[in-house]
Design a protein around this motif. Structure first.
Motif, PDB file in Angstrom:
ATOM      1  N   MET A   1       3.137  16.660  20.507  1.00 20.37           N
ATOM      2  CA  MET A   1       2.753  15.731  19.446  1.00 20.37           C
ATOM      3  C   MET A   1       2.586  14.309  19.983  1.00 20.37           C
ATOM      4  N   ASP A   2       2.859  14.113  21.306  1.00 24.73           N
ATOM      5  CA  ASP A   2       2.853  12.737  21.788  1.00 24.73           C
ATOM      6  C   ASP A   2       1.447  12.207  22.007  1.00 24.73           C
ATOM      7  N   GLN A   3       0.556  13.099  22.428  1.00 25.85           N
ATOM      8  CA  GLN A   3      -0.799  12.635  22.683  1.00 25.85           C
ATOM      9  C   GLN A   3      -1.654  12.793  21.436  1.00 25.85           C
ATOM     10  N   ILE A   4      -1.659  11.745  20.671  1.00 24.52           N
ATOM     11  CA  ILE A   4      -2.538  11.779  19.501  1.00 24.52           C
ATOM     12  C   ILE A   4      -3.753  10.948  19.828  1.00 24.52           C
ATOM     13  N   THR A   5      -4.908  11.578  19.750  1.00 25.50           N
ATOM     14  CA  THR A   5      -6.116  10.872  20.159  1.00 25.50           C
ATOM     15  C   THR A   5      -6.549   9.904  19.075  1.00 25.50           C
ATOM     16  N   ASN A   6      -7.459   9.048  19.443  1.00 18.04           N
ATOM     17  CA  ASN A   6      -7.984   8.075  18.503  1.00 18.04           C
ATOM     18  C   ASN A   6      -8.568   8.737  17.270  1.00 18.04           C
ATOM     19  N   GLU A   7      -9.261   9.833  17.528  1.00 18.51           N
ATOM     20  CA  GLU A   7      -9.929  10.527  16.429  1.00 18.51           C
ATOM     21  C   GLU A   7      -8.911  11.063  15.436  1.00 18.51           C
ATOM     22  N   MET A   8      -7.807  11.631  15.981  1.00 24.12           N
ATOM     23  CA  MET A   8      -6.770  12.158  15.108  1.00 24.12           C
ATOM     24  C   MET A   8      -6.129  11.042  14.310  1.00 24.12           C
ATOM     25  N   LEU A   9      -5.995   9.894  14.974  1.00 21.69           N
ATOM     26  CA  LEU A   9      -5.419   8.738  14.301  1.00 21.69           C
ATOM     27  C   LEU A   9      -6.223   8.407  13.060  1.00 21.69           C
ATOM     28  N   TRP A  10      -7.529   8.474  13.215  1.00 23.54           N
ATOM     29  CA  TRP A  10      -8.379   8.151  12.069  1.00 23.54           C
ATOM     30  C   TRP A  10      -8.226   9.154  10.953  1.00 23.54           C
ATOM     31  N   THR A  11      -8.089  10.435  11.328  1.00 25.93           N
ATOM     32  CA  THR A  11      -7.931  11.420  10.258  1.00 25.93           C
ATOM     33  C   THR A  11      -6.601  11.244   9.545  1.00 25.93           C
ATOM     34  N   ILE A  12      -5.666  10.533  10.198  1.00 22.85           N
ATOM     35  CA  ILE A  12      -4.394  10.268   9.520  1.00 22.85           C
ATOM     36  C   ILE A  12      -4.497   9.043   8.629  1.00 22.85           C
ATOM     37  N   ILE A  13      -5.075   7.984   9.182  1.00 24.11           N
ATOM     38  CA  ILE A  13      -5.069   6.710   8.461  1.00 24.11           C
ATOM     39  C   ILE A  13      -6.158   6.660   7.384  1.00 24.11           C
ATOM     40  N   ALA A  14      -7.311   7.246   7.690  1.00 27.45           N
ATOM     41  CA  ALA A  14      -8.453   7.097   6.782  1.00 27.45           C
ATOM     42  C   ALA A  14      -8.168   7.569   5.356  1.00 27.45           C
ATOM     43  N   PRO A  15      -7.557   8.749   5.158  1.00 26.02           N
ATOM     44  CA  PRO A  15      -7.304   9.154   3.772  1.00 26.02           C
ATOM     45  C   PRO A  15      -6.410   8.169   3.035  1.00 26.02           C
ATOM     46  N   LEU A  16      -5.429   7.603   3.742  1.00 26.60           N
ATOM     47  CA  LEU A  16      -4.523   6.646   3.089  1.00 26.60           C
ATOM     48  C   LEU A  16      -5.267   5.390   2.685  1.00 26.60           C
ATOM     49  N   ALA A  17      -6.070   4.876   3.630  1.00 30.87           N
ATOM     50  CA  ALA A  17      -6.850   3.677   3.322  1.00 30.87           C
ATOM     51  C   ALA A  17      -7.792   3.972   2.161  1.00 30.87           C
ATOM     52  N   GLY A  18      -8.376   5.192   2.176  1.00 33.72           N
ATOM     53  CA  GLY A  18      -9.279   5.585   1.099  1.00 33.72           C
ATOM     54  C   GLY A  18      -8.578   5.591  -0.249  1.00 33.72           C
ATOM     55  N   LEU A  19      -7.364   6.115  -0.269  1.00 30.08           N
ATOM     56  CA  LEU A  19      -6.621   6.171  -1.530  1.00 30.08           C
ATOM     57  C   LEU A  19      -6.296   4.773  -2.048  1.00 30.08           C
ATOM     58  N   GLN A  20      -5.898   3.896  -1.129  1.00 31.71           N
ATOM     59  CA  GLN A  20      -5.600   2.514  -1.534  1.00 31.71           C
ATOM     60  C   GLN A  20      -6.842   1.852  -2.111  1.00 31.71           C
ATOM     61  N   PHE A  21      -7.949   2.102  -1.430  1.00 38.64           N
ATOM     62  CA  PHE A  21      -9.230   1.549  -1.875  1.00 38.64           C
ATOM     63  C   PHE A  21      -9.562   2.070  -3.266  1.00 38.64           C
ATOM     64  N   LEU A  22      -9.381   3.387  -3.450  1.00 38.91           N
ATOM     65  CA  LEU A  22      -9.665   4.023  -4.736  1.00 38.91           C
ATOM     66  C   LEU A  22      -8.815   3.391  -5.837  1.00 38.91           C
ATOM     67  N   LEU A  23      -7.540   3.191  -5.525  1.00 37.41           N
ATOM     68  CA  LEU A  23      -6.630   2.596  -6.518  1.00 37.41           C
ATOM     69  C   LEU A  23      -7.103   1.199  -6.911  1.00 37.41           C
ATOM     70  N   ALA A  24      -7.514   0.422  -5.903  1.00 39.08           N
ATOM     71  CA  ALA A  24      -7.984  -0.935  -6.186  1.00 39.08           C
ATOM     72  C   ALA A  24      -9.240  -0.893  -7.046  1.00 39.08           C
ATOM     73  N   ILE A  25     -10.163   0.049  -6.720  1.00 40.55           N
ATOM     74  CA  ILE A  25     -11.419   0.154  -7.480  1.00 40.55           C
ATOM     75  C   ILE A  25     -11.127   0.495  -8.939  1.00 40.55           C
ATOM     76  N   ILE A  26     -10.227   1.483  -9.138  1.00 38.56           N
ATOM     77  CA  ILE A  26      -9.918   1.886 -10.510  1.00 38.56           C
ATOM     78  C   ILE A  26      -9.284   0.731 -11.271  1.00 38.56           C
ATOM     79  N   ALA A  27      -8.410  -0.002 -10.576  1.00 41.53           N
ATOM     80  CA  ALA A  27      -7.785  -1.155 -11.230  1.00 41.53           C
ATOM     81  C   ALA A  27      -8.839  -2.186 -11.606  1.00 41.53           C
ATOM     82  N   LEU A  28      -9.820  -2.386 -10.724  1.00 35.03           N
ATOM     83  CA  LEU A  28     -10.884  -3.355 -11.022  1.00 35.03           C
ATOM     84  C   LEU A  28     -11.698  -2.902 -12.231  1.00 35.03           C
ATOM     85  N   VAL A  29     -12.010  -1.600 -12.265  1.00 41.72           N
ATOM     86  CA  VAL A  29     -12.769  -1.063 -13.400  1.00 41.72           C
ATOM     87  C   VAL A  29     -11.980  -1.255 -14.688  1.00 41.72           C
ATOM     88  N   ALA A  30     -10.678  -0.925 -14.624  1.00 40.12           N
ATOM     89  CA  ALA A  30      -9.825  -1.082 -15.811  1.00 40.12           C
ATOM     90  C   ALA A  30      -9.764  -2.533 -16.223  1.00 40.12           C
TER      91      ALA A  30
END
Lengths: 260, 67
Positions: free
Chosen positions: B1-30
């Motif tokens: 598990m020590d060698q996590i490539t850049n690409e894997m890093l993105w698959t970890i972080i991207a969904p989280l960033a996406g969810l935060q973004f989604l939450l902000a968008i919904i709040a803006l719409v509301a």
């Protein structure tokens, strides 16, 4: 029973309209995912913080998967509980203040049905949000930290769900007893805090207190334990929840609207 | 598990960033659709956009007046 489902569906629809069905699960998922991710990146975060003395060696033992999930529960203990109380603080007092409660209750709807429909809608949202968040936390922990036993996961999920049910019911009851939503949230949060402190201060006298649920959830996550003591705590929590619902029904019956 | 490539890093972080973004968008719409908010709307827009995670939560909990 039929009126119950009508009212229950109305509650769910209302929670959809004011976006509760979107933001509460989203926040729980984000909170759940944050814990394993920050634990994994902690060395890099510390290194990037920059105020370390030159040549300092940071040794952080990688925690077990089950420990990380127990920390996730800690996270829910503060922010999760806060969100549940804040989003349900007006669940009954809001209806009473706006006169909706009086309008519904002149129809052949019993007070019990009214309270139960609100309570079960609240429970559904809490259960879905928490399960989703906890499952995401499990997923990330499995990827980043290491395998977590499924047995411990389900047990801790169940125990912690009962704790959230307890906190949610406390909010509903305070909301039925008090006029202001802020006061209800404050009372519910205060009561939870007092319960937690009392449970840790008097372990003998409070051996079956619902305040034990959080600790038991974390413990069963790590050991997969579910013994007699757990049963007693769970049982007592259910009894208290039932009592609190009765109190809410009585409070609403004695004061269904502001002007009587 | 020590060698996590850049690409894997993105698959970890991207969904989280996406969810935060989604939450902000919904709040803006509301926020845009709310009839009245506690305090000026532009203040809430700033809070939602710039306060991470807690901004949208604060808006959903305390921002709308009569709903």
């Amino acid at each position: 029973m039929n009126t119950f489902f009508v009212l229950y569906r109305k509650e769910l629809l209302e929670m959809l309209r004011n976006y509760k069905w979107i933001w509460v699960p989203l926040v729980f998922i984000l909170l759940g995912a944050m814990q394993p991710v920050t634990t994994y990146f902690l060395p890099q975060i510390l290194a990037g913080a920059g105020n370390m003395p030159e040549g300092a060696v940071i040794e952080i033992p990688t925690p077990q998967g089950s420990e990380v999930l127990a920390q996730t529960l800690q996270q829910y203990n503060t922010l999760g509980v806060l969100i549940i109380t804040l989003s349900f603080m007006a669940v009954i007092s809001g209806e009473r203040n706006s006169g909706t409660a009086a309008m519904i209750l002149v129809k052949p709807v019993s007070y019990t049905t009214f309270v139960l429909s609100k309570w079960s809608a609240m429970l559904s949202l809490t259960a879905v949000a928490f399960t989703a968040g906890y499952a995401v936390s499990l997923y990330y922990t499995n990827i980043l930290i290491g395998d977590v036993g499924a047995g411990g996961f389900w047990k801790s999920l169940l125990i912690y769900m009962i704790w959230l049910l307890f906190v949610g019911t406390l909010t509903v009851t305070s909301s039925a007893l008090l006029r202001s939503p802020g006061g209800a949230a404050f009372t519910a949060l205060g009561a939870t805090a007092v319960l937690a402190i009392a449970t840790s201060l008097f372990p003998k006298a409070m051996a079956w207190s619902p305040g034990k649920l959080t600790g038991l959830a974390a413990q069963s996550m790590q050991t997969g334990l579910w013994d007699e003591k757990t049963w007693m705590v769970v049982l007592l929590s259910f009894v208290i929840v039932a009592l609190m619902i009765m109190i809410s029904v009585l409070a609403l019956r004695s004061k269904p609207s502001l002007d009587n | 598990m020590d060698q996590i490539t850049n690409e894997m890093l993105w698959t970890i972080i991207a969904p989280l960033a996406g969810l935060q973004f989604l939450l902000a968008i919904i709040a803006l719409v509301a926020c845009a659709r709310a009839e009245s908010t506690r305090g000026p709307k532009w203040m809430w827009v700033l809070i939602i956009l710039f306060v991470n995670l807690l901004g949208p939560i604060a808006f959903f909990v305390a921002g709308r007046r009569n709903e």
